[in-house]
Write a protein that holds these residues in place. Sequence first.
Motif, mmCIF file in Angstrom:
data_model
loop_
_atom_site.group_PDB
_atom_site.id
_atom_site.type_symbol
_atom_site.label_atom_id
_atom_site.label_comp_id
_atom_site.label_asym_id
_atom_site.label_seq_id
_atom_site.Cartn_x
_atom_site.Cartn_y
_atom_site.Cartn_z
ATOM 1 N N ASN A 268 0.929 -1.141 0.132
ATOM 2 C CA ASN A 268 -0.088 0.050 0.095
ATOM 3 C C ASN A 268 0.968 1.168 -0.054
ATOM 4 O O ASN A 268 2.080 1.277 0.400
ATOM 5 N N PHE A 269 0.283 2.347 -0.242
ATOM 6 C CA PHE A 269 0.978 3.531 -0.569
ATOM 7 C C PHE A 269 0.279 4.875 0.351
ATOM 8 O O PHE A 269 -0.887 5.009 -0.002
ATOM 9 N N VAL A 270 0.881 5.321 1.237
ATOM 10 C CA VAL A 270 0.236 6.365 1.978
ATOM 11 C C VAL A 270 1.088 7.547 1.975
ATOM 12 O O VAL A 270 2.236 7.641 2.062
ATOM 13 N N VAL A 271 0.412 8.647 1.419
ATOM 14 C CA VAL A 271 1.215 9.905 1.212
ATOM 15 C C VAL A 271 0.471 10.826 2.152
ATOM 16 O O VAL A 271 -0.621 11.158 2.154
ATOM 17 N N PHE A 272 1.445 11.659 2.672
ATOM 18 C CA PHE A 272 1.184 12.799 3.672
ATOM 19 C C PHE A 272 1.200 13.875 3.126
ATOM 20 O O PHE A 272 2.092 14.574 2.624
ATOM 21 N N LEU A 273 -0.155 14.699 2.966
ATOM 22 C CA LEU A 273 -0.204 15.862 1.961
ATOM 23 C C LEU A 273 -0.092 17.100 3.046
ATOM 24 O O LEU A 273 -0.795 17.182 3.961
ATOM 25 N N SER A 274 0.857 17.962 2.496
ATOM 26 C CA SER A 274 1.159 19.066 3.139
ATOM 27 C C SER A 274 1.491 20.400 1.896
ATOM 28 O O SER A 274 1.761 19.688 0.792
#
Length: 426
Positions: free
Chosen positions: A57-63
């Motif tokens: 899985n791929f989790v991207v933390f957006l800021s």
Amino acid sequence: MDDIRDIFISFSNANKDKVEKIVSTIKFFGPTCWFQLRDSKQHFIEEINNGINNSKNFVVFLSNASVSSLMVRNEIARAISQQKKNSDYAIIPVVIEELNESNQEIIELFLGSLNWLYEDKFDDYESLVLAIFEQANLMPTYDENSKSTYSTEKEAERIRLKSQNKFFNEYAKKYLDEIFSNYDNPSVLDVGCDNGDNIIMRLDGRKYSFLLGVDNNQNAIEEANKLHSHDNHAFIQCDVTSSNFFRDIFFQMQRFRVMGFDIIHISAVLLHIGQIDDLIKNLYMLLNPNGTIFIQDEDDGVNIAYPHSKYFEDCFYIWEHSKESGDRKMARKLPLILKNAGFNNIKLLSPTISSIDFDEQYKEELWDLYFNPELWAADSASYFDNYEAFDLLKVVSQKHSEMKECYLQGKYFIALGVFFYIAIKQ
């Protein structure tokens, strides 16, 4: 073949502190993560691509920082490519700060069709992480009864503390001899007394009129009163960080007819408290004029191991990032805190303990108290503020026996930052 990880973590280094805490929570529940702590530079590209390819899985933390990062955008593009090959490959955007209009438009081009999670919509990291798991079809493996062997509730830790108290008493003796020589039957307050063993050992053979020990652990206080019952001893449960601390202690002083304390003793406690300014000011008020405060605390900033070895570097890293280790830079802060509280004649009696201070018995005890990886053994990364410290446990454990033998043969000199202070109320 590369290890398969449950989640690839994509983020901007500008958000490292927050992301590390979320990743630690993920690890606490069992799943494995590919988490690049270093800034992503050109020579890491192949490594990053392999990480994405070998994650489920791929989790991207957006800021705003991550959306503006070309590397993060490339990671997202790579993940989308991976998802086209494998429909079970989940891409999960997690928004950790409000995006400006431009960045919102940019990232929607990449991820607009996906279900976004917003950190500020969750009460805590645990709730956020469970939502991530739901989208990634991951099951948490958290065990409520899971505990680090470093917990004071464990028998192994109680045994270690007993050994530690005995060890440090050898250092404290000469300083306490000098302090007690200035008083005739002083009254003593011990802050963070645990079960009373340490302060009773340090007071053995000394004349004192009254001892009051305080600790927040009710079980330890009950044990102290059973083990060390005496007319001039009292151990009470008290939260030294509470705004009511001074009032509570003053009430006990009236109860035991103690006008004030001549000596306040604090050993390896302050680093576990954090903000201690108010506590030190309260202790100043509880001291009699010309009373002495004696503080022993730790500071890893002066740790030395010679010759250099990555083993010791890894050990120091584990200490620093263990949540139960406390503030590993506490001791250096004490002079200014003591001064601001009103203390005078602040003296640093010693800044270190070392492997050449005593005979061979204490040399080995020093090792076993600080470098035995069983002391830090944990079945979950949640006991650390980043998962690299957790992963280093295996590395350190594998080299432990070899390094201990080299140390005992005199091939390494070790000095550790354990500070001993006194200060006077005048």
